[in-house]
Design a protein around this motif. Structure first.
Motif: not given
Length: 202
Positions: A169-189
């Protein structure tokens, strides 16, 4: 001078302190897969938080389409010996990696066991080990993937290549969330950044 001493002291704690990471593991025994995500619970101010085994999944887990990046979980119960040769720097965290590798079952992307631990008040770092060959890889964690107001950190499944470093969240009261997200590429490791719109259900 005191500040420098404290900074080095924190680094030493990250390498030598015993178990700073407590996990709520919703994954069934090796090769038996469940649909529940795995959630890592980090320490706060160098104190271990108690994991609540029956803690219900947050509603936003239901909006994450882990299955879109689904994989089969390895059925061989034998773990290869750890391979330190390709990543000698990982030996700085040898005890943590060995303990997690011995203790845990497959956590992520069908073949990997995670070793995660605190690196500060709102920071987690870690590695993952391929059970097929013992090779060690960095997880996309650390300060660049930490957030001050984290709803969850290190959310993943044994049956998916999707890895969410933080739900923030941007701040503790915020209702919305954002994601720090990744996809693992098995071929490229390697991990590649993925936008939330790619894995969130409507």
């Amino acid at each position: 001078m005191i500040i420098i001493f404290i900074a080095f002291g924190c680094n030493d704690k990250a390498k030598t302190k015993s178990t700073e990471q407590v996990k709520t593991d919703t994954i069934a025994p090796f090769a038996v897969v469940t649909d529940s995500p795995k959630q890592m619970i980090d320490t706060v101010n160098n104190k271990i938080e108690e994991a609540v085994a029956d803690k219900p999944a947050h509603d936003y887990w239901k909006t994450i389409d882990f299955e879109k990046y689904g994989v089969e979980v390895a059925t061989n119960s034998t773990k290869a010996p750890l391979d330190w040769a390709d990543y000698p720097e990982a030996k700085d965290f040898k005890t943590r990696i060995i303990e997690a590798y011995k203790r845990d079952e497959i956590d992520f992307a069908g073949h990997y066991i995670l070793a995660t631990f605190g690196c500060g008040a709102s920071c987690i770092m870690g590695f993952m080990v391929d059970v097929r060959n013992g090779k060690i890889y960095d997880l996309p964690l650390g300060e660049e993937n930490s957030c001050l107001f984290a709803e969850d950190r290190v959310v993943c499944k044994s049956t998916s290549r999707l890895f969410i470093a933080g739900i923030c969240k941007q701040n503790i009261e915020d209702k919305n969330v954002y994601y720090k997200s990744y996809l693992w590429d098995e071929d490229q490791k390697e991990f590649k950044i993925i936008e939330a719109k790619e894995f969130l259900r409507d």
